[in-house]
Structures are given as C-alpha cells and as structure tokens.
Design a protein around this motif. Structure first.
Motif, short mmCIF file in Angstrom:
data_model
loop_
_atom_site.label_atom_id
_atom_site.label_comp_id
_atom_site.label_asym_id
_atom_site.label_seq_id
_atom_site.Cartn_x
_atom_site.Cartn_y
_atom_site.Cartn_z
N MET A 1 0.85 -1.18 0.00
CA MET A 1 0.00 0.00 0.00
C MET A 1 0.89 1.25 0.00
N SER A 2 0.60 2.20 -0.84
CA SER A 2 1.44 3.38 -0.94
C SER A 2 1.16 4.34 0.23
N ASN A 3 2.19 5.07 0.58
CA ASN A 3 2.14 6.03 1.69
C ASN A 3 1.82 7.41 1.10
N PRO A 4 0.60 7.95 1.33
CA PRO A 4 0.24 9.24 0.73
C PRO A 4 1.12 10.39 1.26
N TYR A 5 1.62 10.26 2.48
CA TYR A 5 2.49 11.30 3.05
C TYR A 5 3.84 11.29 2.35
N ARG A 6 4.33 10.09 2.05
CA ARG A 6 5.60 9.95 1.34
C ARG A 6 5.47 10.48 -0.09
N GLN A 7 4.31 10.28 -0.72
CA GLN A 7 4.10 10.78 -2.08
C GLN A 7 4.24 12.30 -2.14
N VAL A 8 3.73 12.99 -1.13
CA VAL A 8 3.84 14.46 -1.08
C VAL A 8 5.31 14.85 -0.95
N VAL A 9 6.04 14.18 -0.06
CA VAL A 9 7.46 14.51 0.15
C VAL A 9 8.28 14.16 -1.09
N ASP A 10 7.98 13.05 -1.74
CA ASP A 10 8.70 12.72 -2.98
C ASP A 10 8.49 13.82 -4.02
N HIS A 11 7.28 14.34 -4.11
CA HIS A 11 6.99 15.45 -5.02
C HIS A 11 7.81 16.69 -4.63
N MET A 12 7.88 16.98 -3.34
CA MET A 12 8.66 18.12 -2.87
C MET A 12 10.13 17.95 -3.23
N MET A 13 10.68 16.77 -3.00
CA MET A 13 12.11 16.52 -3.24
C MET A 13 12.48 16.69 -4.71
N ILE A 14 11.59 16.32 -5.61
CA ILE A 14 11.86 16.46 -7.04
C ILE A 14 12.15 17.92 -7.38
N HIS A 15 11.47 18.84 -6.70
CA HIS A 15 11.60 20.27 -7.00
C HIS A 15 12.52 21.01 -6.04
N ASP A 16 13.04 20.33 -5.03
CA ASP A 16 13.85 20.98 -3.98
C ASP A 16 15.34 20.82 -4.30
N LYS A 17 15.85 21.74 -5.10
CA LYS A 17 17.25 21.66 -5.54
C LYS A 17 18.22 21.80 -4.37
N PHE A 18 17.86 22.59 -3.36
CA PHE A 18 18.76 22.79 -2.21
C PHE A 18 18.88 21.51 -1.39
N SER A 19 17.76 20.85 -1.11
CA SER A 19 17.83 19.57 -0.38
C SER A 19 18.60 18.53 -1.19
N GLN A 20 18.46 18.58 -2.50
CA GLN A 20 19.24 17.68 -3.36
C GLN A 20 20.73 17.99 -3.23
N TRP A 21 21.09 19.29 -3.24
CA TRP A 21 22.50 19.68 -3.10
C TRP A 21 23.06 19.22 -1.75
N LEU A 22 22.24 19.31 -0.70
CA LEU A 22 22.69 18.84 0.61
C LEU A 22 22.96 17.34 0.61
N GLY A 23 22.34 16.63 -0.31
CA GLY A 23 22.50 15.17 -0.36
C GLY A 23 21.54 14.45 0.57
N ILE A 24 20.40 15.06 0.81
CA ILE A 24 19.42 14.50 1.74
C ILE A 24 18.82 13.21 1.19
N GLU A 25 18.75 12.23 2.09
CA GLU A 25 18.05 10.98 1.82
C GLU A 25 16.86 10.90 2.77
#
Length: 137
Positions: A1-25
C-alpha cells in the motif's frame, strides 16, 4: 500500500534543488513526521574548520518542511530557532527527526532533533508553520 504522506514529500524533493544539493536521503515519512539524513562534505565547513551552522539548520528546516507539508496542505515557516549542542565535522552523517507537537487548523509546531552517526545530539530545532489551505500535489 502506498504512503500518501511519502508521495507528497517525494513530489517536494523532485523540485527541492537545495535539499538535493545537501545530499538528503528521506528515511521515513509518516503523518506529521519525517526522518532524513545527509553526509557532511568538505565544502560545508566554515572559517573555523567546523561545519557551517547553516548546514544543520538547513537539514532541520527540510525535515520541518517534510513533516508539516506531508498532509498535502501547503505550509510555510512562521518562526524557527535552533540550538547547537555539539560541533559537526566533515564526514559526519547527520540525521534529522521531525516530530509534530501541535497540528492546528492554521498553524503547526514541530521539534526537530539532529544527531550524528554516534547518536550524539548536535542540534535542536523548533519550527512553527502557517497552513495556507492550498495543496501541493
């Protein structure tokens, strides 16, 4: 079963270049909760040879954002503060865990604890958000 809360965060991470630069997992996302980690890199040190405080703040701020937005109600920071409790070094693996303490109609309150790979607390962050009523996804 998919996690609807995780889906929102995954969407945020796709567009969050700064969190990507930090190397956030993203480790765990639950309703009003997030747990994320990153590894500190050489370019993150300040003039004292320790990690710039903005790195710990930014990691905590991302955990805060993921926790307060994951119900798909666009929320923005109203007030934040941080206390640094231990110096952070290059190579440290930092984990930020955001826990919701208040979920109101228009505001939310979150406490974020940041620890290193030895499970030593390096900072504590508190964030209050404003809920806009708009959706993210």
């Amino acid at each position: 079963m998919s996690n609807p809360y995780r889906q929102v965060v995954d969407h945020m991470m796709i567009h969050d270049k700064f969190s990507q630069w930090l190397g956030i997992e993203v480790l765990d996302i639950q309703e009003g909760y997030s747990k994320i980690k990153m590894t500190v890199r050489e370019e993150m040190i300040n003039g004292f040879g320790i990690v710039h405080g903005g790195i710990a703040f930014s990691l905590a701020d991302s955990a805060f954002a993921f926790a307060c937005n994951n119900r798909n109600n666009l929320s923005v920071a109203l007030d934040t503060s941080i206390n640094f409790t231990k110096a952070i070094q290059v190579g440290d693996e930092l984990t930020a865990e955001a826990k919701e303490t208040h979920n109101g109609r228009s505001t939310g309150l979150y406490f974020i604890t940041i620890t290193n790979q030895k499970n030593e607390q390096v900072a504590i962050f508190k964030g209050t958000c404003f809920r806009t009523g708009k959706t993210l996804v």
